[in-house]
Design a protein around this motif. Structure first.
Motif, PDB file in Angstrom:
ATOM      1  N   ALA A 102     -48.972 -64.402  37.528  1.00  0.00           N
ATOM      2  CA  ALA A 102     -48.362 -63.827  36.333  1.00  0.00           C
ATOM      3  C   ALA A 102     -47.259 -62.861  36.738  1.00  0.00           C
ATOM      4  O   ALA A 102     -47.132 -62.486  37.907  1.00  0.00           O
ATOM      5  CB  ALA A 102     -49.416 -63.103  35.491  1.00  0.00           C
ATOM      6  N   ASP A 103     -46.455 -62.465  35.743  1.00  0.00           N
ATOM      7  CA  ASP A 103     -45.408 -61.455  35.937  1.00  0.00           C
ATOM      8  C   ASP A 103     -44.326 -61.895  36.913  1.00  0.00           C
ATOM      9  O   ASP A 103     -43.694 -61.060  37.562  1.00  0.00           O
ATOM     10  CB  ASP A 103     -46.001 -60.121  36.422  1.00  0.00           C
TER      11      ASP A 103
ATOM     12  N   CYS B  72     -51.376 -60.703  39.656  1.00  0.00           N
ATOM     13  CA  CYS B  72     -50.310 -60.110  38.841  1.00  0.00           C
ATOM     14  C   CYS B  72     -49.828 -58.833  39.522  1.00  0.00           C
ATOM     15  O   CYS B  72     -50.373 -58.402  40.549  1.00  0.00           O
ATOM     16  CB  CYS B  72     -50.789 -59.821  37.420  1.00  0.00           C
TER      17      CYS B  72
ATOM     18  N   ARG C 143     -52.808 -52.844  33.019  1.00  0.00           N
ATOM     19  CA  ARG C 143     -53.518 -53.882  33.748  1.00  0.00           C
ATOM     20  C   ARG C 143     -54.947 -53.421  34.081  1.00  0.00           C
ATOM     21  O   ARG C 143     -55.687 -54.141  34.719  1.00  0.00           O
ATOM     22  CB  ARG C 143     -52.794 -54.213  35.053  1.00  0.00           C
TER      23      ARG C 143
END
Length: 479
Positions: free
Chosen positions: A116-117, A337, A343
């Protein structure tokens, strides 16, 4: 429950649970040499810090550490694990290589990983081509840089290059003497405008002349034909010449100062001249246009301001960076991530990857246009302090296990490297809160030193790194 034991209790306590309880209660550790320290349990693996050789080894250790936890607890699943790292772009290729995220079974056979990201230029190849064009416009257009552009999947798809074609092009570039510079006019910026040798124009002239002339090469028009062009490669030479011609035309539009609207139009046209999305991924063209259109819309008041290449590159670079999103989270797979706020969602296993000295806390380059830096005030953002808070949030989000990795030794010289300052402070807290029965520092029960290579015999012997049993899970490395 170890989180509710008094400080004087000498029974073994969970390292992670005890530290979390002290943080919640705002309670300081008793300090080294104080009898109130708890006796650390040698079998407790709730907090483990792995010292590795370099980034690749850290990813390999994380894979094996997660597999150990999954093997030890049948109730633990991959979706209960989250991996956080300060620089997702530096570790993403290593994660893909080690975990094999492109393979149907997850590559490791038991783990499926989602990244992700990622930055937009990684998820959208056309945006990556646009960023590369900006870089080439300010560079010398070296042979390696242009060949790297030709090898990008979106560009290779536009000109129908396969792996064999790319290997042939590399041989041609070396054999025809191409080094840098599009032509003599392009070299004028480096005060070498009278030297046309070893430019792309001179090399392509040799290459195309070798295609057109059959037989021993003779000097023609001041150019020596390149002879090592087989008869069946005429089409490949034409496609390669078309690539360089389109690239030269695109770079000509990106070198002179111009308004933002002209920059975005030139980037859009150049990217679509050189690259094309795969069938079914036409959205990538729309996203390219949308990102550049949004940039123009944000600067609507100053749209007519003339920007130099360096200014345009700085402006558009921020638009191509990764943005924390909700995509690729809670999919049932192990999630990798970046370490950003929000988070700190509770997970049974939290892994902090790449907390190297110098890389964490992060220290962004100061921006000369940032007026806040000239007169800092209390309450201004401090990235280093924010990263320390992120580490604390991640520690509190781990319900069962916290795994930390850092580069503990240089992968070339084997020289010992210290952990990041926040990780060193965490180990100091462990020493101040716990004690070992043999009198040694408690951190020795937490820190695990790993060998340089994954195929080291120590990884597959009883009593290997991190426990009493073998550490490695990879049958290939065992062999």
């Amino acid at each position: 429950d170890s989180t509710h034991r008094p400080l004087g209790d000498a029974r073994p306590a969970g390292v992670l649970a005890r530290i979390q309880a002290d943080i919640r209660a705002d309670r300081r550790p008793p300090g080294a040499g104080v009898d109130a320290r708890l006796l650390v349990d040698a079998a407790d693996r709730s907090l483990v810090v792995h010292a590795c050789h370099g980034r690749t080894r850290q990813v390999e250790v994380v894979r094996d550490a997660v597999l150990h936890l999954l093997a030890a607890d049948p109730t633990l699943e991959a979706r209960d694990v989250i991996v956080l790292c300060p620089d997702i772009e530096a570790f993403a290729p290593l994660v893909q290589a080690v975990f094999g995220t492109d393979e149907p079974d997850g590559g490791a056979g038991r783990l499926r990983v989602r990244l992700a990201d990622r930055s937009l230029r990684q998820t959208n190849p056309l945006l990556a081509v646009a960023a590369t064009l900006l870089d080439l416009a300010g560079s010398r257009a070296t042979a390696s840089a242009v060949l790297d552009l030709a090898a990008r999947p979106a560009v290779a798809r536009r000109f129908h290059f396969d792996q064999a074609d790319l290997a042939t092009l590399e041989e041609w570039v070396v054999g025809s003497g191409i080094r840098w510079g599009l032509d003599a006019a392009d070299r004028h910026r480096w005060r070498l405008g009278t030297v046309a040798a070893n430019t792309w124009e001179a090399g392509l002239d040799r290459l195309l002349l070798g295609v057109a002339m059959d037989g021993p090469g003779v000097l023609w028009g001041g150019t020596v034909p390149y002879e090592d062009v087989p008869g069946g490669a005429v089409d490949l030479a034409g496609r390669f010449a078309e690539l360089v011609t389109r690239l030269a035309a695109s770079l000509d539009e990106l070198r002179d100062p111009q308004p933002l609207a002209a920059w975005t139009e030139a980037l859009t046209a150049g990217s679509e001249l050189l690259a094309v999305a795969a069938p079914g991924d036409e959205w990538q063209h729309e996203e390219l246009r949308r990102v550049l259109a949004d940039t123009r819309a944000e600067a609507a008041v100053r749209e007519a301001t003339t920007l130099t290449l360096a200014e345009a590159r700085a402006l558009l670079a921020s638009r191509l960076q990764g943005r924390p999103t909700r995509a690729n989270f809670r999919t049932g797979d192990l999630t990798v991530c970046t370490l950003v706020p929000m988070r700190s969602v509770p997970h049974r296993v939290v892994v902090l990857l790449g907390l190297d000295d110098g890389a964490f806390p992060r220290h962004p380059e100061p921006d000369g246009d940032d007026l806040l830096l000239r007169c800092p005030e209390v309450g201004d953002r401090d990235p280093r302090t924010e990263d320390r808070q992120l580490l604390l949030d991640a520690l509190m989000a781990a319900t069962d296990h916290l795994v930390v990795t850092y580069a503990g030794r240089d992968e070339r010289t084997n020289r010992v490297r210290p952990p990041a300052v926040p990780v060193a402070e965490l180990l100091d807290v462990v020493d101040a809160t716990f004690r070992r029965a043999d009198g040694r520092p408690a951190r020795e029960s937490v820190v695990v030193e790993h060998p340089l290579h994954p195929f080291d015999e120590r990884n597959f012997r009883a009593g290997g790194p991190g426990g009493t049993g073998p550490w490695g899970f990879d049958p290939v490395e065992l062999a």
